[in-house]
Design a protein around this motif. Structure first.
Motif: not given
Ligand SMILES: Nc1ncnc2c1ncn2[C@@H]1O[C@H](COP(=O)(O)OP(=O)(O)OP(=O)(O)O)[C@@H](O)[C@H]1O
Ligand SMILES: [Mg+2]
Lengths: 337, 258
Positions: A235-236, A238-244, B90, B93, B100, B104
């Motif tokens: 999840g870490q 994924e959260a980082a990726k979700a931030l861009g 990126c 995103r 979530f 997370h």
């Protein structure tokens, strides 16, 4: 023919006379030794010393060997009676005539140490060995610090390569780990220092030691770091990726910093092992602590050199264990409530 | 049928399979600016998977995605979509916030550090500017006084509010919520709802997956019921919750929830 016979006979006669006179002298000394032993066995040490003292010195026509033997026996008897000065005197009597006599020299040395309290001897040994041992310990410390700086970086690169999705890189890093974890460090050091010259690459001992230990420890740390990265909750990432964030940013800012705490115990373990593994480079002409201790031990045949080396190694492991514990605490500070 | 504005997000015939299991099965969807869309449905119906395809956390097998009127995220080779490189993915995103179920949060950063992380690392803003943004977002979710603590010390509700602030700090155009209250104790659900409600009132565009029907009814402009990877019903909340009747599956699903 007759003349030759008579010459031979004359020569034999001369030999016989010489031997007989020698035997006569020997019998004399032998008798004294016998009496002395008897007296010594009976406990009359003073009388034994007196009898032995009658064995004549070579200057008075006595036999050299018998003289040395008698004086050394006197020395030992006096030594056993605790009369160190007289014991030394007897040995000195031998040394005056035969200054290189090793038995007498050793005896005088041991009388000297016996006359001093134990701790003074120990301090003398320390004074004699420590300068050289410290020089060796300095080299051990230098090796340790270099490897502690190099191997985490090497390990991180190997770990990242291993988990990359680019098959050639991943395979390459797998091979490095397989090779360096699967063969003895001693063999690796031998190969780098003694084997590479046959391929036209000649390295100085220090360079060879750094390369050998560096690669070996990078391989071990690589596996540890890889495990730590994989243990971070998915999840870490994924959260980082979700931030861009890019993969690199996520690794650098989010994933790798979280591995520090988990890394510290096994890495500290490896580094403690490293402190001791540096001793292996003594086999490739490096003078570090182990080699220095070995040199002292072989020169003086004195176990104090080894004990001092052990103490220095223990000091290193204790110091570094302490430092690692502090770092581990700091690394996990965010988990303390 | 055309709406006044162009859609912010358009999904067209999205299909996603996991080793033969079709999680999302040819779904199309338009989300317009300011719209609040709620997706409900039974477990395993593909809600999370669909939500995650929007910001490319899942790579689709079929379909097209438009964001702000431009097709994005994939190049087509032999008619099949292939995910673009990071330099394309990126930035998209970065404009889509995601919250979530299990928060997370980054445990090694303070609350403020968590919220600053996006502006600092992704938007490359200066420390002061990032800090200012982060403080404003923390004020918005009502957690200014917690800025210097580590996430481990927070309650579940507080964690989720920090996660929302972290996403908001990127000034996203679209927010995705995947069951934002499902991991919370019941008494903590309210504070997170209120936070999301506040966002909705500000006009944020959002897609929310939730099992909370009261929430869906209150917030949604449109409710989608999903099952087996498809949209079974798509309607206004008023219709959805009054009608019910129309669909046997929805009725039994809702009855089970109550
Ligand atoms: N990473 C994955 N690998 C394999 N199968 C997956 C994966 N993720 C989801 N699935 C499968 O895809 C289907 C849809 O899953 P998804 O998580 O989207 O459902 P959901 O509607 O979010 O369910 P829930 O309400 O339980 O969160 C399920 O059958 C699930 O088992
Ligand atoms: Mg889900």
């Amino acid at each position: 023919m007759k003349r030759i016979c008579s010459r031979v006979l004359t020569a034999l006669l001369f030999l016989w006379i010489t031997a007989a006179s020698l035997l006569a002298a020997q019998v004399d000394s032998e008798e004294l030794f016998r009496q002395a032993n008897e007296l010594q066995g009976g406990g009359d040490l003073a009388a034994a010393v007196q009898v032995l003292g009658r064995v004549p010195s070579p200057s008075a026509g006595g036999d050299e060997e018998d003289f040395v033997r008698s004086r050394m026996q006197i020395a030992r008897i006096k030594f056993s009676m605790g009369e160190f000065d007289q014991a030394e005197g007897a040995a000195q009597e031998v040394l005056r005539l035969f200054p290189a006599n090793s038995e007498a020299l050793n005896f005088v040395a041991s009388v000297k140490t016996e006359k001093k309290p134990r701790y003074v001897t120990f301090l003398d040994d320390c004074r004699r060995f420590l300068p050289h041992l410290f020089k060796g310990a300095g080299m051990t410390l230098l090796l340790m610090v270099c490897i502690m700086a190099i191997s985490p970086l090497g390990g991180l690169l190997i770990a990242l390569g291993r988990i990359s999705h680019f098959p050639p890189l991943s395979a390459c890093c797998w091979f490095i780990i397989w090779l360096f974890r699967g063969t003895p460090l001693l063999l690796q050091l031998f190969f780098i220092y003694y084997g590479l010259p046959s391929l036209g690459i000649t390295l100085r001992p220090f360079t060879a030691a750094i390369i050998g230990l560096g690669l070996n420890y990078s391989a071990y740390l690589g596996e540890i770091i890889r495990g730590a990265i994989l243990s971070i909750d998915h999840g870490q990432m994924e959260a980082a990726k979700a931030l861009g964030m890019t993969y690199g940013q996520a690794m650098r800012r989010i994933i790798i910093p979280q591995t520090y705490k988990r890394l510290m115990p096994p890495v500290a373990n490896e580094f403690i092992a490293l402190i001791k593994d540096t001793a292996l480079v003594s086999t490739i002409a490096m003078v570090e602590l182990m080699r220095a201790a070995d040199q002292m031990f072989n020169t003086y045949f004195n176990v104090t050199a080894l004990i001092l080396a052990a103490v220095i190694y223990l000091a290193f492991t204790t110091l570094f264990t302490f430092i690692f514990e502090k770092i581990e605490y700091r690394a996990g500070i965010y988990e303390h409530r | 049928m055309s709406t006044a504005s162009a859609p912010l997000l358009r999904l067209e015939q999205i299909t996603k399979q996991f080793k033969g299991v079709t999680a999302v099965d040819g779904v199309s969807l338009d989300v317009h600016p300011g719209e609040k869309l709620v997706i409900i449905g039974p477990s395993g119906s593909g809600k999370s998977t669909l939500l995650r395809t929007i910001n490319f956390l899942e790579v689709i097998d079929e379909g097209r995605i438009w964001f702000e009127g431009r097709e994005t995220g994939y190049v087509r080779r032999h008619g099949k979509p292939h995910l673009e490189r990071q330099n394309v993915i990126c930035p998209v995103r970065a404009e889509i916030g995601m919250v979530f179920q299990h928060f997370h949060l980054f445990p090694h950063l303070t609350v403020l550090g968590n919220v600053m992380e996006g502006p600092l690392t992704v938007q490359k803003k200066g420390k002061d500017e990032a800090r200012e943004t982060a403080l404003a977002m923390l004020a918005k979710v009502g957690l200014s006084e917690k800025k210097d603590v580590y996430p481990a010390t927070l309650s579940g509700g507080q964690k989720q509010r920090v996660a929302i602030a972290r996403a908001l700090a990127m000034r996203p155009k679209l927010m995705l919520f995947d069951e934002p209250t499902s991991a919370l104790d019941p008494e903590l659900v309210g504070e997170v709802f209120d936070t999301i409600h506040g966002l909705a009132d500000e006009g944020m565009t959002m897609v929310i997956v939730t099992h909370h029907m009261g929430f869906a009814r209150e917030l949604a402009d449109r409710v989608i019921f999903m099952e087996g990877g498809r949209f079974v019903v798509e309607s206004t909340p008023a219709e959805f919750f009054s009608e019910r009747l129309g669909n046997e599956r929805i009725r039994s699903f809702l009855n089970r929830l109550i």
